[in-house]
Design a protein around this motif. Structure first.
Motif, PDB file in Angstrom:
ATOM      1  N   ALA A 196      75.290  80.929  93.930  1.00 18.93           N
ATOM      2  CA  ALA A 196      76.543  81.483  93.406  1.00 18.93           C
ATOM      3  C   ALA A 196      76.401  82.052  91.996  1.00 18.93           C
ATOM      4  N   VAL A 197      75.307  81.766  91.319  1.00 17.61           N
ATOM      5  CA  VAL A 197      75.176  82.199  89.922  1.00 17.61           C
ATOM      6  C   VAL A 197      74.860  83.692  89.865  1.00 17.61           C
ATOM      7  N   LYS A 198      75.700  84.442  89.171  1.00 21.90           N
ATOM      8  CA  LYS A 198      75.483  85.884  88.994  1.00 21.90           C
ATOM      9  C   LYS A 198      74.637  86.130  87.743  1.00 21.90           C
ATOM     10  N   GLY A 199      73.939  87.275  87.732  1.00 25.14           N
ATOM     11  CA  GLY A 199      73.184  87.629  86.527  1.00 25.14           C
ATOM     12  C   GLY A 199      71.750  87.126  86.538  1.00 25.14           C
ATOM     13  N   VAL A 200      71.381  86.391  87.570  1.00 26.66           N
ATOM     14  CA  VAL A 200      69.996  85.917  87.677  1.00 26.66           C
ATOM     15  C   VAL A 200      69.442  86.274  89.057  1.00 26.66           C
ATOM     16  N   ARG A 201      68.149  86.492  89.089  1.00 31.52           N
ATOM     17  CA  ARG A 201      67.463  86.618  90.369  1.00 31.52           C
ATOM     18  C   ARG A 201      66.497  85.446  90.481  1.00 31.52           C
ATOM     19  N   ILE A 202      66.682  84.617  91.482  1.00 35.86           N
ATOM     20  CA  ILE A 202      65.800  83.464  91.677  1.00 35.86           C
ATOM     21  C   ILE A 202      64.516  83.987  92.319  1.00 35.86           C
ATOM     22  N   ARG A 203      63.441  84.020  91.533  1.00 34.49           N
ATOM     23  CA  ARG A 203      62.196  84.643  91.995  1.00 34.49           C
ATOM     24  C   ARG A 203      61.217  83.644  92.610  1.00 34.49           C
ATOM     25  N   GLY A 204      61.401  82.335  92.331  1.00 30.99           N
ATOM     26  CA  GLY A 204      60.467  81.374  92.907  1.00 30.99           C
ATOM     27  C   GLY A 204      60.422  80.087  92.122  1.00 30.99           C
ATOM     28  N   LEU A 205      59.259  79.458  92.127  1.00 30.27           N
ATOM     29  CA  LEU A 205      59.088  78.142  91.505  1.00 30.27           C
ATOM     30  C   LEU A 205      57.990  78.155  90.448  1.00 30.27           C
ATOM     31  N   MET A 206      58.148  77.277  89.471  1.00 25.93           N
ATOM     32  CA  MET A 206      57.105  77.026  88.472  1.00 25.93           C
ATOM     33  C   MET A 206      56.833  75.536  88.433  1.00 25.93           C
ATOM     34  N   ALA A 207      55.577  75.163  88.203  1.00 25.70           N
ATOM     35  CA  ALA A 207      55.259  73.742  88.086  1.00 25.70           C
ATOM     36  C   ALA A 207      53.979  73.535  87.287  1.00 25.70           C
ATOM     37  N   MET A 208      53.846  72.334  86.745  1.00 20.55           N
ATOM     38  CA  MET A 208      52.625  71.892  86.075  1.00 20.55           C
ATOM     39  C   MET A 208      52.119  70.657  86.804  1.00 20.55           C
ATOM     40  N   ALA A 209      50.812  70.592  86.996  1.00 25.10           N
ATOM     41  CA  ALA A 209      50.222  69.391  87.597  1.00 25.10           C
ATOM     42  C   ALA A 209      49.971  68.354  86.505  1.00 25.10           C
TER      43      ALA A 209
END
Ligand SMILES: *Cc1c(COP(=O)(O)O)cnc(C)c1O
Length: 222
Positions: free
Chosen positions: A141-154
């Motif tokens: 529902a959030v406008k103004g952003v495009r959810i492009r994927g995930l980030m993580a650190m091991a």
């Protein structure tokens, strides 16, 4: 070794199609310029103030990625200059980024940060928390952003099997989310994981973006 040589050596090893985010935090702008002159255009910083100062001193075609924990009171200053915020670790932060982006008529690319490491100090959603939040529809529902994927650190450990398990958990979560929540779009296609010491393992588990600092710029002086 010079920065240009370090970059060339890294590029020779990284498979084609994997984006190198040059993590330039704590390094002076001259170091970034050297990387820029060697063709690097994507840079990662973990503090808003430092990113803004450097952005003011490098050409406009640099793509700036925010990779560090983002305080809500810094969002307004960051949004106009940033290309991608990789470190979105709460719904509230996402909503704030969206609001600021809308107010400057921009769409900001973001990654949702997953916490899979053993260290408590690292931030991010747990897998369960992220899936539960997606199910509610509040992220979509959030406008103004495009959810492009995930980030993580091991985890920061010499135990390669542990690191590989964590990267695989992120990769599995990425696939699950894409299939369940973003099946009809190519937009959810970024998996950012792996740093100087563990990026080959991350690539083996499907990273599309690696965030490499010290292998390019040398050790940081804090
Ligand atoms: C500093 C940092 C990196 C890069 O670390 P190096 O070990 O210097 O390659 C990658 N990701 C995040 C989130 C960082 O803070």
């Amino acid at each position: 070794m010079s920065i240009a040589k370090n970059l060339a050596a890294l590029r020779a090893q990284v498979p084609e199609g994997v984006q190198i985010v040059a993590v330039s935090k704590f390094h002076p702008v001259e170091a970034l310029r050297e990387a820029y002159d060697a063709g690097q255009r994507v840079f990662g910083e973990n503090r808003v103030q430092e990113l803004l100062v450097k952005a003011g001193q490098l050409p406009d075609d640099v793509q700036w990625h925010m990779i560090g924990h983002l305080q809500t009171n810094k969002v307004r200053a960051l949004v106009p200059r940033v290309t991608m915020i990789e470190s979105v670790d709460s719904l509230r932060l996402l909503q704030l980024i969206g609001r600021e982006a809308c107010s400057v008529r921009k769409e900001v690319d973001v990654l949702l940060q997953l916490h899979v490491a053993q260290e408590e100090t690292k931030t991010g959603f747990s897998v369960e928390e992220l899936l539960a939040t997606l199910v509610t529809g509040e992220i979509e529902a959030v406008k103004g952003v495009r959810i492009r994927g995930l980030m993580a650190m091991a985890s920061n450990t010499d135990d390669a099997a542990q690191v590989e398990r964590e990267f695989q958990t992120v990769a599995d979560t990425f696939t699950t989310i894409r299939e369940e929540f973003y099946p009809d779009t190519e937009v959810f296609n970024v998996l950012s994981m792996g740093m100087s010491h563990d990026w080959p393992l991350a690539v083996r588990h499907g990273a599309t973006h690696i965030r490499v600092g010290s292998s390019i710029f040398g050790n940081r002086e804090y």
